[in-house]
Design a protein around this motif. Sequence first.
Motif, PDB file in Angstrom:
ATOM      1  N   UNK A  41      -8.179   3.756  -4.402  1.00 26.10           N
ATOM      2  CA  UNK A  41      -8.764   3.766  -4.553  1.00 26.10           C
ATOM      3  C   UNK A  41     -10.082   4.094  -3.971  1.00 26.10           C
ATOM      4  N   UNK A  42     -10.983   4.698  -4.415  1.00 25.83           N
ATOM      5  CA  UNK A  42     -11.874   5.345  -2.679  1.00 25.83           C
ATOM      6  C   UNK A  42     -11.658   4.568  -1.716  1.00 25.83           C
ATOM      7  N   UNK A  43     -11.578   3.260  -1.610  1.00 27.63           N
ATOM      8  CA  UNK A  43     -11.266   2.871   0.146  1.00 27.63           C
ATOM      9  C   UNK A  43     -10.011   2.549  -0.076  1.00 27.63           C
ATOM     10  N   UNK A  44      -9.098   2.474   0.948  1.00 28.78           N
ATOM     11  CA  UNK A  44      -7.629   2.009   0.775  1.00 28.78           C
ATOM     12  C   UNK A  44      -6.851   2.628   2.229  1.00 28.78           C
ATOM     13  N   UNK A  62       3.208   1.530  -3.627  1.00 32.44           N
ATOM     14  CA  UNK A  62       1.483   1.963  -4.504  1.00 32.44           C
ATOM     15  C   UNK A  62       0.083   1.830  -3.933  1.00 32.44           C
ATOM     16  N   UNK A  63      -0.283   2.199  -4.762  1.00 28.22           N
ATOM     17  CA  UNK A  63      -2.193   1.159  -4.381  1.00 28.22           C
ATOM     18  C   UNK A  63      -2.506   0.810  -5.644  1.00 28.22           C
ATOM     19  N   UNK A 117       0.940  -1.239   0.287  1.00 27.25           N
ATOM     20  CA  UNK A 117       0.042  -0.295   0.290  1.00 27.25           C
ATOM     21  C   UNK A 117       0.931   0.807   0.588  1.00 27.25           C
ATOM     22  N   UNK A 118       0.114   2.771  -0.734  1.00 28.07           N
ATOM     23  CA  UNK A 118       0.795   3.357  -0.827  1.00 28.07           C
ATOM     24  C   UNK A 118       1.462   4.695   0.628  1.00 28.07           C
ATOM     25  N   UNK A 119       0.991   4.167   1.473  1.00 23.25           N
ATOM     26  CA  UNK A 119       1.294   5.060   2.656  1.00 23.25           C
ATOM     27  C   UNK A 119       2.053   4.634   3.473  1.00 23.25           C
TER      28      UNK A 119
END
Length: 411
Positions: free
Chosen positions: A327-330, A134-135, A69-71
């Motif tokens: 995406x909208x949920x992440x 990245x997502x 995941x990007x964060x």
Amino acid sequence: MTGHPGVHQWRDDLTHLVDALEHEHANLFHTVSRDRFSRRRRALHARIPRLAGHEIVVEFARLIASIGDAHTVLRLGDVAGFRRFPLVLHLVSDELFVRAIGSEQPEAAGARLLAIGGTPAAEAYDAMRAIVSHDNEQGIRATAPALLSIPEVLHARGVIADPDRTAIEVETRTGERSAIELFAADDMPDDLVDANAAAAAPVPPPLRSPRANWFETLAETRSLYVGFNTVRDAPDERLEAFFDRLFAHADRTTPERLILDIRANGGGNMTLNRPLLQHIIRRDALNRWGSLFAVIGRGTFSAAVNLTVDLERETRVIFVGEPTASGPNHYGENAGVRLPNSGLTVSVSSLWWQYSDPRDDRPWIAPEIPARQSAAGYAANRDPALEAILAYELDPAHAVPYPERIAGAWR
């Protein structure tokens, strides 16, 4: 990076990193399995004595990126001591082009990159994939080109042999091929030659001030353009006050279109988006199909993606540009972790943002009107997204309210 840690210190940092990831992350093994992650950690622990310091940093980034995941990220562009080649690249379609280069090689500005350090451009780009948190694919497209100007990263990934100097091969806009030698410097020089330096047309709004929040009326088209580039308060103005000033201007000038450009907005504090939504919802003249546009792209990330969800759910917006970087949920809401010996700072996703419908598993928010920049268009100071908006005539297929507009994305 602090000093020159030894083998034991690097291994201690690795242990500290893994412990922090397991403690802080909302769901560490959402993509990579615990067993695979542990095997990668053990392999890196064993390799540390054979690696130089910059190689260890890049391998830390690789381990972190495997989480998926990007964060959760070690930002290699922020590592102290990592230098720069005088080169700015951008990915257009599936090719890299030189957006800017040192003033000694002005003829290469706008050229297509063929190779760097003898490595074909496509292979060099692919070598960055494993170290980019990245997502979705857009996140790689946004981040990988910038890593290709960092000598330590290029050397650690086997793209170049000498981190102090390298050569790139380019094909100029006239079709000529040439080799250009580049030397590493502590900072990116201020006198880069941009690919649009010789353009006859004026610089389009998105390129004028890509970091601050600002607005202007495009008088000939009765459009109010807003460069909304960060969801943060400015040192001299709270974001809510900026929105108040923006819409007071809109009320005085009565534009026919409101264009929110968030394609370079990397996020911030999502709670600061709320006044913007409230202002739009109160104004029926702007909140209607064909008058409200948001430009999105690979740089639209984090709190800016939350804003796109708010816009599609609460307004009559039409999206223009490229898909977003999440995406909208992440996963998000960074928890900061500082490694004790190297001083490296790592961000860790501490929350799962179920911001849209639970069935909404889109990898990104896609535009109704695709508009992607070309190398030639950039060099000529053209903005395909802005051009598409100004030429737009309402398509009934775009005038679909929430939730029908996203129903096809549900599982």
